[in-house]
Design an enzyme around this catalytic site. Structure first.
Site, mmCIF file in Angstrom:
data_model
loop_
_atom_site.group_PDB
_atom_site.id
_atom_site.type_symbol
_atom_site.label_atom_id
_atom_site.label_comp_id
_atom_site.label_asym_id
_atom_site.label_seq_id
_atom_site.Cartn_x
_atom_site.Cartn_y
_atom_site.Cartn_z
ATOM 1 N N GLU A 181 -2.255 -7.076 -2.425
ATOM 2 C CA GLU A 181 -2.628 -7.081 -1.005
ATOM 3 C C GLU A 181 -2.297 -5.697 -0.483
ATOM 4 O O GLU A 181 -1.150 -5.242 -0.597
ATOM 5 C CB GLU A 181 -1.866 -8.166 -0.252
ATOM 6 N N CYS A 231 0.670 -4.653 8.107
ATOM 7 C CA CYS A 231 -0.648 -4.423 7.516
ATOM 8 C C CYS A 231 -1.717 -5.008 8.410
ATOM 9 O O CYS A 231 -2.856 -4.585 8.389
ATOM 10 C CB CYS A 231 -0.704 -5.042 6.139
HETATM 11 P P1 NAD Z 1 3.562 1.887 -0.710
HETATM 12 O O1 NAD Z 1 2.241 1.706 -1.375
HETATM 13 O O2 NAD Z 1 4.024 3.246 -0.405
HETATM 14 O O3 NAD Z 1 4.714 1.211 -1.587
HETATM 15 C C1 NAD Z 1 4.617 -0.137 -2.024
HETATM 16 C C2 NAD Z 1 5.435 -0.280 -3.277
HETATM 17 O O4 NAD Z 1 4.793 0.436 -4.345
HETATM 18 C C3 NAD Z 1 6.844 0.309 -3.168
HETATM 19 O O5 NAD Z 1 7.751 -0.517 -3.869
HETATM 20 C C4 NAD Z 1 6.686 1.655 -3.842
HETATM 21 O O6 NAD Z 1 7.886 2.176 -4.332
HETATM 22 C C5 NAD Z 1 5.729 1.303 -4.965
HETATM 23 N N1 NAD Z 1 5.005 2.444 -5.560
HETATM 24 C C6 NAD Z 1 4.670 3.610 -4.977
HETATM 25 N N2 NAD Z 1 4.002 4.380 -5.851
HETATM 26 C C7 NAD Z 1 3.919 3.692 -7.015
HETATM 27 C C8 NAD Z 1 3.355 3.949 -8.302
HETATM 28 N N3 NAD Z 1 2.716 5.088 -8.552
HETATM 29 N N4 NAD Z 1 3.466 2.994 -9.244
HETATM 30 C C9 NAD Z 1 4.092 1.825 -8.997
HETATM 31 N N5 NAD Z 1 4.641 1.523 -7.800
HETATM 32 C C10 NAD Z 1 4.553 2.444 -6.827
HETATM 33 O O7 NAD Z 1 3.529 0.968 0.620
HETATM 34 P P2 NAD Z 1 4.642 0.794 1.736
HETATM 35 O O8 NAD Z 1 4.723 2.052 2.530
HETATM 36 O O9 NAD Z 1 5.887 0.218 1.194
HETATM 37 O O10 NAD Z 1 3.960 -0.331 2.623
HETATM 38 C C11 NAD Z 1 2.941 -0.047 3.521
HETATM 39 C C12 NAD Z 1 1.589 -0.367 2.932
HETATM 40 O O11 NAD Z 1 1.578 -1.716 2.507
HETATM 41 C C13 NAD Z 1 0.483 -0.241 3.948
HETATM 42 O O12 NAD Z 1 -0.646 0.331 3.356
HETATM 43 C C14 NAD Z 1 0.209 -1.700 4.346
HETATM 44 O O13 NAD Z 1 -1.088 -1.932 4.848
HETATM 45 C C15 NAD Z 1 0.450 -2.389 3.050
HETATM 46 N N6 NAD Z 1 0.780 -3.796 3.247
HETATM 47 C C16 NAD Z 1 -0.197 -4.705 2.989
HETATM 48 C C17 NAD Z 1 0.041 -6.055 3.193
HETATM 49 C C18 NAD Z 1 -1.008 -7.075 2.930
HETATM 50 O O14 NAD Z 1 -0.694 -8.268 2.887
HETATM 51 N N7 NAD Z 1 -2.259 -6.669 2.753
HETATM 52 C C19 NAD Z 1 1.311 -6.467 3.633
HETATM 53 C C20 NAD Z 1 2.292 -5.508 3.860
HETATM 54 C C21 NAD Z 1 2.011 -4.168 3.652
#
Ligand code: NAD
Length: 546
Positions: free
Chosen positions: A293, A327
């Site tokens: 998501e 989100c």
């Molecule tokens: P992010 O993508 O920066 O990080 C999410 C997770 O991925 C973290 O644990 C991060 O450390 C990890 N990550 C980062 N780079 C990675 C890689 N190369 N390989 C593996 N893991 C990696 O997101 P965030 O800043 O924590 O959250 C905000 C984002 O999440 C926004 O885009 C928001 O829209 C989305 N979000 C979506 C939903 C939904 O249900 N659609 C819900 C909550 C947040």
């Protein structure tokens, strides 16, 4: 050996406490905040049920009070990722074989512990670590996470009940096995509940999990891990580690026993994961489940027949609660010219009443954004308006200050062009962009909305005209996975509005519903014939009788 089938009735949603002045819960929460602020916590990794500390300490500070030290976590190295995978795989067979009622009890007990003994500590940790006000923490780290646990137990017991037909002479059965291998849960900063749900929904189905939260959510994630351990989760079933994203990805996605990833976060990270998994596909024992998501550019479309006050309240809450870091947060609004002036002046007046500051002062509605990286990225969009050559202007807000914490005023940008950058890109902060369309062009403007951004997570329409509501609902069928009529696009509740979006917003596997749990199960069909045929011949190929 059990000889009964165990069912779990549909639960009621956990009641949201008010934290009104003088209430017992307000006092308990304030005490929990004071207690946590009085400690410097030393947060370990949890691998194979053991606390692991490697001395590679990273500071944790409240986003709204960067001078205060909450504690440290121990950053994981590559070896910890390998250790977590090995521990998970060692735990797998016993866990997958555990009777359903015993597995279910662990998660029901965790929900109960969270609802009672740990409620205020968990909310206080979420408030301090992620800068949520008391209400935002209560609906997330208490209520939503409790609901995820209880509803998923109920949904899974319903899935297990689903069986094929068995004609006379045979028995047909479906077994819902765990996946072969381990599941990787990678979770975002913005919801403690999502952090808890992604590993537990897979584990509940009998899977073993490596859980990597966002660094900025480790403080509250570790409280949930303590709860799971107290609830009796066996060693190795969920292993909580803190490596960098690329490190966990490189190791897990190269492992032959990688069975699936349960991700919530940004679209770019998820697309990178999918690509890596695709290029490694021949290495795996099974085809991995990929559930993600991701981002959004959530809309509010206001029809000329709308109720202005309802629109203003929805924009104020939908765009700015938790500083727009949901989100689902409203981040672009389309206003009809006949109502735009009134909506704008009322919205500006409302935003002027929103107090901003630290979470321990309960009168603050707005707190800080999560970290410096987010602060810089959001303020770049605000500064960009000043250099937009008139394509956009700041209607209100626009100031920011990082002297005490990462504070950005609730900001409304007015775009003259519906394709202006802040109408298209996810900003993930307290920034709403509005665009005013000509009143009689509402149908054409729906097309613009549908084609403006690659996302399709949430969206809301406002109207009093029922024909218009029906028309918009159909016209925007692919624009949002969660669609709201005369309500803000945020605040989905487990069991009521299963959550998830399509297009670039994710695989739409609806967290907190049976649809999501199916992804963590692998069905085995068993046919048992009671009296087996002993002759291969069928009547049709016997010669005609002369
Ligand atoms: P992010 O993508 O920066 O990080 C999410 C997770 O991925 C973290 O644990 C991060 O450390 C990890 N990550 C980062 N780079 C990675 C890689 N190369 N390989 C593996 N893991 C990696 O997101 P965030 O800043 O924590 O959250 C905000 C984002 O999440 C926004 O885009 C928001 O829209 C989305 N979000 C979506 C939903 C939904 O249900 N659609 C819900 C909550 C947040």
């Amino acid at each position: 050996m059990n000889n009964a089938y165990f069912d779990y009735a549909e639960p009621k949603n956990e009641v949201v406490l008010s934290y009104a002045p003088g209430s017992a819960e307000r006092k308990a929460l304030q005490a929990a905040i004071a207690e946590l602020k009085g400690q410097v916590r030393d947060v370990p990794m949890y691998i194979d049920g053991k606390e692991v500390r490697n001395g590679n300490k990273k500071e944790m500070r409240p986003p709204h009070e960067t001078a205060h030290l909450l504690g440290y976590y121990h950053e994981s190295e590559e070896q910890h990722v390998h250790d977590a995978i090995d521990a998970a795989l060692r735990a797998r067979d016993k866990w997958a074989a555990m009777s359903w009622e015993h597995r279910a009890s662990i998660f029901m007990k965790a929900a109960e512990l969270l609802a009672t003994k740990y409620r205020f500590r968990m909310n206080a940790a979420t408030m301090l670590g992620q800068s949520k006000n008391a209400y935002q923490a209560e609906i997330d780290s208490a209520c939503e996470l409790i609901d995820f646990l209880r509803f998923n137990v109920h949904y899974l017991s319903q899935i297990y009940k689903q069986q094929p037909v068995s004609p006379v002479g045979m028995d047909n059965r479906l077994e819902y096995r765990a996946l072969e291998g381990f599941v990787l849960a990678v979770t975002p900063f913005n919801f403690t509940a999502i952090g808890g749900n992604l590993p537990t929904s897979a584990a509940m189905c009998g899977n073993v999990v490596v859980w990597k939260p966002a660094n900025t959510q480790i403080y509250s994630a570790s409280v949930f891990m303590e709860i799971l351990i107290e609830a009796g989760l066996p060693d190795g079933v969920i292993n909580l580690i803190y490596p960098s994203g690329p490190v966990v990805g490189d190791i897990c996605f190269a492992h032959p026993q990688f069975a699936g990833v349960h991700f919530t976060g940004s679209t770019g990270v998820f697309q990178h994961m999918w690509k890596t998994i695709g290029s490694n596909i021949a290495r795996y024992k099974s085809y991995p489940r990929i559930v993600g998501e991701t981002g959004g550019k959530d809309f509010v479309f206001v029809h000329p027949s709308s109720n202005v006050d309802a629109v203003v309240a929805a924009l104020a809450r939908g765009a700015f609660e938790y500083q727009g870091q949901k989100c689902s947060a409203a981040s672009r609004a389309y206003l009809p010219a006949n109502l735009a002036a009134e909506i704008k002046s009322k919205l500006v007046a409302e935003l002027a009443t929103m107090k901003m500051g630290p979470v321990d002062d309960f009168t603050n509605f707005i707190n800080a954004v999560i970290d410096e990286k987010a602060f810089n990225s959001i303020t770049r969009y605000i500064d960009g308006v000043k250099n937009s050559n008139g394509a956009a202007s700041i209607l209100c807000g626009g100031k920011y200050d990082k002297s005490k914490g990462w504070f950005i005023e609730p900001t409304v940008i007015e775009a003259n062009d519906p394709a202006y950058v802040t109408m298209c890109e996810e900003i993930f902060g307290p920034v709403l962009t509005i665009y005013t369309y000509e009143t009689d062009k509402w149908i054409q403007t729906l097309d613009v909305l549908d084609n403006t951004s690659p996302y399709a997570l949430t969206g809301a329409i406002f109207a009093q005209d029922r024909h218009a509501i029906e028309y918009m609902t159909k016209a925007l069928v692919n624009s949002a996975g969660n669609f709201y009529i005369n309500d803000k696009p945020t605040g989905a509740v487990v069991g009521q509005q299963p959550f998830g979006g399509a297009r670039a917003s994710g695989t739409n596997d609806k967290a907190g519903s049976a649809l999501n749990l199916y992804r963590w199960l692998s069905a085995r069909t068993i046919k048992e014939t009671y009296v087996s045929p002993t002759d291969y011949r069928y009547p049709f190929h016997q010669p005609d009788v002369k």
